[in-house]
Write a protein that holds these residues in place. Sequence first.
Motif, mmCIF file in Angstrom:
data_model
loop_
_atom_site.group_PDB
_atom_site.id
_atom_site.type_symbol
_atom_site.label_atom_id
_atom_site.label_comp_id
_atom_site.label_asym_id
_atom_site.label_seq_id
_atom_site.Cartn_x
_atom_site.Cartn_y
_atom_site.Cartn_z
ATOM 1 N N LEU A 128 0.833 -1.200 0.000
ATOM 2 C CA LEU A 128 0.000 0.000 0.000
ATOM 3 C C LEU A 128 0.869 1.252 0.000
ATOM 4 O O LEU A 128 0.495 2.282 -0.540
ATOM 5 N N GLU A 129 2.029 1.136 0.616
ATOM 6 C CA GLU A 129 2.969 2.252 0.666
ATOM 7 C C GLU A 129 4.379 1.698 0.800
ATOM 8 O O GLU A 129 4.600 0.667 1.455
ATOM 9 N N SER A 130 5.321 2.367 0.177
ATOM 10 C CA SER A 130 6.733 1.989 0.276
ATOM 11 C C SER A 130 7.563 3.269 0.264
ATOM 12 O O SER A 130 7.573 3.994 -0.731
ATOM 13 N N ILE A 131 8.211 3.548 1.378
ATOM 14 C CA ILE A 131 9.015 4.762 1.524
ATOM 15 C C ILE A 131 10.472 4.339 1.523
ATOM 16 O O ILE A 131 10.915 3.606 2.418
ATOM 17 N N ARG A 132 11.214 4.767 0.518
ATOM 18 C CA ARG A 132 12.554 4.247 0.277
ATOM 19 C C ARG A 132 13.631 5.260 0.673
ATOM 20 O O ARG A 132 13.756 6.326 0.081
ATOM 21 N N TYR A 133 14.399 4.909 1.684
ATOM 22 C CA TYR A 133 15.555 5.706 2.088
ATOM 23 C C TYR A 133 16.740 4.779 2.337
ATOM 24 O O TYR A 133 17.460 4.907 3.321
ATOM 25 N N ASN A 134 16.916 3.817 1.444
ATOM 26 C CA ASN A 134 17.965 2.832 1.636
ATOM 27 C C ASN A 134 19.347 3.498 1.701
ATOM 28 O O ASN A 134 19.611 4.486 1.018
ATOM 29 N N ARG A 135 20.226 2.909 2.506
ATOM 30 C CA ARG A 135 21.562 3.479 2.699
ATOM 31 C C ARG A 135 22.459 3.255 1.487
ATOM 32 O O ARG A 135 23.437 3.968 1.301
ATOM 33 N N ARG A 136 22.167 2.234 0.692
ATOM 34 C CA ARG A 136 22.975 1.928 -0.482
ATOM 35 C C ARG A 136 22.126 2.126 -1.732
ATOM 36 O O ARG A 136 20.916 1.929 -1.714
ATOM 37 N N ILE A 137 22.779 2.489 -2.823
ATOM 38 C CA ILE A 137 22.073 2.624 -4.092
ATOM 39 C C ILE A 137 21.760 1.231 -4.630
ATOM 40 O O ILE A 137 22.646 0.388 -4.749
ATOM 41 N N VAL A 138 20.486 0.982 -4.929
ATOM 42 C CA VAL A 138 20.071 -0.319 -5.450
ATOM 43 C C VAL A 138 19.223 -0.104 -6.692
ATOM 44 O O VAL A 138 18.619 0.948 -6.898
#
Length: 263
Positions: A128-138
């Motif tokens: 329903l929601e996905s907030i992306r602040y990953n530490r590595r670039i993917v």
Amino acid sequence: MTNRRSPILHDKPGQSPSNRSLERGVEILRAFRPGSELLGNSDLAERTGLSKATVTRLTQTLVGCGMLQADHPSRAFRLAPAVLSLAHAMRTGSTVLSIAAPLMRTLAETRRINVGLACPDRDEMVYLESIRYNRRIVLRHVVSGQRVPMELTSLGRAYLAAAPSARRKALLDSFRLKRGAQWPALEQQIQEAIKSVKSQGFCAASWQPEVVALATPLVTPDAIYVLNCSVSSTEPLTAIVQELHPALLQLGRQCRVSSRLEP
């Protein structure tokens, strides 16, 4: 491959008989997935298990209702913009999402991690929601509406832990048939995840290379949702779990308090 509805995997309220024409029309719409945006009547017949004559009648009706668009050069169909408006209405009308999203964003920004909210649909989980602040670039990007396998993911396994026993058994039976020789090892992982949720409130999985995800169920009177957090990392799974599980459990508590699911 057919995509027929299981009455156990999807409950129907009330005692009235199902409307078969409506069910079949919904199956036509369900056949469209990312990578399968343009489907002809033969494709739809194969995916739904319906006869081609039935599919032809249904696609004509769905075009007339504005749910499908005909692509005349290819003699195929695609979903119409009206379908997107339905999805938008669902998201803006979701009480759980309106409560969870600001809390999820705060956690994602503070810890520089990915945070998601999903719910079950048949044997898959839908974000329903996905907030992306990953530490590595993917390269992998998860967005609202994206589906992931229930049996492989922490999202799905957390749901299975909270699901009613009849629903869980039906799902496990379907996974057993689908996974074949892979099932014994997979079943053990699922059972361990269920025990983890019941004893610790969360489970963890790493079903994609260098991605670790934790999930915890969020049970409401109307549905079962699942919160997760994930990172792309080369650190051991146990280290990621130790670092992130307090924040995930706190997020679940905040959502339950804000939605008045607990005092």
